[in-house]
Scaffold this motif. Structure first.
Motif, short mmCIF file in Angstrom:
data_model
loop_
_atom_site.label_atom_id
_atom_site.label_comp_id
_atom_site.label_asym_id
_atom_site.label_seq_id
_atom_site.Cartn_x
_atom_site.Cartn_y
_atom_site.Cartn_z
N SER A 274 81.06 46.58 24.02
CA SER A 274 82.17 45.83 23.43
C SER A 274 83.42 45.90 24.29
O SER A 274 83.55 46.75 25.18
CB SER A 274 82.49 46.39 22.04
OG SER A 274 83.07 47.68 22.16
N THR A 275 84.35 44.98 24.01
CA THR A 275 85.62 44.98 24.72
C THR A 275 86.41 46.25 24.44
O THR A 275 87.20 46.69 25.28
CB THR A 275 86.45 43.74 24.35
OG1 THR A 275 86.56 43.67 22.92
CG2 THR A 275 85.80 42.47 24.86
N ASP A 279 88.22 48.61 27.15
CA ASP A 279 89.59 49.10 27.01
C ASP A 279 89.65 50.62 27.16
O ASP A 279 90.56 51.16 27.81
CB ASP A 279 90.17 48.70 25.65
CG ASP A 279 90.37 47.21 25.50
OD1 ASP A 279 90.40 46.50 26.53
OD2 ASP A 279 90.47 46.74 24.35
N HIS A 294 91.96 44.29 35.10
CA HIS A 294 91.47 44.26 33.73
C HIS A 294 91.91 42.95 33.09
O HIS A 294 93.11 42.70 32.94
CB HIS A 294 92.05 45.46 32.96
CG HIS A 294 91.54 45.59 31.56
ND1 HIS A 294 92.18 46.34 30.60
CD2 HIS A 294 90.45 45.07 30.95
CE1 HIS A 294 91.51 46.28 29.46
NE2 HIS A 294 90.46 45.51 29.66
N ARG A 297 88.14 41.43 29.22
CA ARG A 297 86.68 41.38 29.06
C ARG A 297 85.98 42.22 30.10
O ARG A 297 84.91 42.78 29.84
CB ARG A 297 86.22 39.92 29.18
CG ARG A 297 84.71 39.73 28.99
CD ARG A 297 84.32 38.27 29.16
NE ARG A 297 84.46 37.81 30.54
CZ ARG A 297 83.49 37.91 31.46
NH1 ARG A 297 82.34 38.49 31.15
NH2 ARG A 297 83.69 37.46 32.68
N THR A 298 86.57 42.31 31.29
CA THR A 298 85.93 43.03 32.39
C THR A 298 86.95 43.89 33.12
O THR A 298 88.15 43.63 33.11
CB THR A 298 85.30 42.05 33.42
OG1 THR A 298 86.33 41.25 34.00
CG2 THR A 298 84.26 41.16 32.77
N SER A 312 81.63 45.13 32.30
CA SER A 312 81.93 44.02 31.40
C SER A 312 81.39 44.32 30.01
O SER A 312 80.54 45.19 29.82
CB SER A 312 81.31 42.72 31.94
OG SER A 312 79.92 42.84 32.07
N ALA A 313 81.90 43.56 29.04
CA ALA A 313 81.53 43.75 27.64
C ALA A 313 80.44 42.77 27.25
O ALA A 313 80.57 41.57 27.48
CB ALA A 313 82.74 43.56 26.74
N ALA A 316 81.41 39.91 24.90
CA ALA A 316 82.29 38.86 25.40
C ALA A 316 81.57 37.96 26.38
O ALA A 316 82.20 37.14 27.05
CB ALA A 316 83.51 39.48 26.09
#
Length: 317
Positions: A274-275, A279, A294, A297-298, A312-313, A316
């Motif tokens: 996940s995003t 984070d 950043h 999403r990535t 990456s998420a 997303a």
């Protein structure tokens, strides 16, 4: 992990105090397609199709892989190859770049994971028959069975299958790996049924680094993998109890500094669920002084040898 430098040695499980969850990558972390900078796009595309049975992806699957593995490149400028809808290799043409110098940091091998022995035997036989393949060796790693090749531009390839997790052994809470002999002819005799695999994935990526202590600081402490084993100048790291998602060795690259621009490894890609996981990693990298781009999403950042990584998420995509 090839059969060197002492093939019969059992890898030392690494013991450490438990780390808080916020210092770790999520257990569902996976590896994504590896990006290679290539001098001969047509020749390398043909090799990965004909030797390894990969298919050229198109449409949304190719666009997603290109966005992750070669952001900014036009879809028509790169070739994305995989199995089914899963991208495994992103080839980016860079005809003006030289080959890596001996002793440079970079890619040791991309390890493609196949679902069972018959699927593995099929791709090993195909790779062995191809006139541009270089066969390097094979090993029984106790958790897996693996065969090693080199592609026409010198990039290492591991083809492997995992034993079921319930068959893995543990020592001091860590998975036990080894490098025992594996007879390639006997393996093909027992398992080759000419049934190509319909699926495969990037199981792990093994890098060449200048020193493993610095690699441990970066990939374990900053990035958030768990250390699973140390062995003869190499470390193995993973998320979620896997034997390893990445490895780093200094066997031929001890003392290497920052990588020059060459063909070979373009990017290592990692996917977290996940995003919010992206984070959390962004904050951890910031605490460790690692510069990163950043976009929500990535994350894109370099290791100490300037090998590029993207995290990456999945939610997303």
């Amino acid at each position: 992990m090839p059969d060197r430098p002492t093939p019969s040695a059992v890898l030392d499980g690494a013991t450490a105090a438990p780390r808080p969850a916020h210092d770790l990558l999520p257990g569902a972390t996976t590896m994504d397609a590896v990006t290679l900078h290539v001098a001969d796009l047509a020749g390398m595309s043909a090799y990965y199709r004909d030797a390894l049975g990969l298919e050229e992806l198109s449409g949304d699957d190719a666009r997603t892989a290109t966005d992750r593995g070669a952001p900014g490149a036009a879809a028509g400028d790169v070739v994305v190859l995989g199995r089914g809808r899963t991208a495994l290799v992103v080839l980016v043409p860079t005809p003006g770049l030289p080959a890596p110098a001996p002793g440079q940091a970079g890619l040791f091998h991309t390890a493609l994971l196949f679902p069972d022995r018959s699927a593995l035997a099929d791709v090993v036989a195909s790779a062995a028959r191809h006139p541009r393949s270089v066969y390097v060796g094979s090993a029984d790693h106790l958790v897996s069975e693996a065969f090693y090749f080199t592609d026409p531009e010198g990039n290492g390839i591991e083809l492997y299958r995992d034993r079921p997790r319930e068959d893995w052994s543990y020592r001091d809470g860590r998975v036990v790996m080894g490098a025992e002999p594996l007879d390639p002819r006997g393996f093909l005799r027992d398992h080759l049924v000419e049934r190509p695999a319909t699926s495969a994935e990037v199981g792990h990526v093994h890098l060449k680094v200048g020193d493993v202590a610095t690699a441990k600081d970066f990939y374990v402490d900053a990035l958030g993998f768990e250390l699973t084993a140390e062995w003869n100048g190499a470390i193995f790291v993973a998320a979620g109890g896997y034997h390893h998602h990445m490895a780093m060795n200094s066997w031929g690259s001890r003392g290497a500094g920052a990588r020059a621009a060459t063909i070979g490894l373009g990017q290592v890609s990692v996917v977290v669920p996940s995003t919010s996981d992206v984070d959390a990693l962004a904050e951890r990298l910031r605490r460790h002084g690692v510069a990163a781009q950043h976009d929500g999403r990535t994350l894109r950042f370099e290791d100490p040898w300037r090998s590029l990584l993207e995290v990456s998420a999945a939610d997303a995509a």
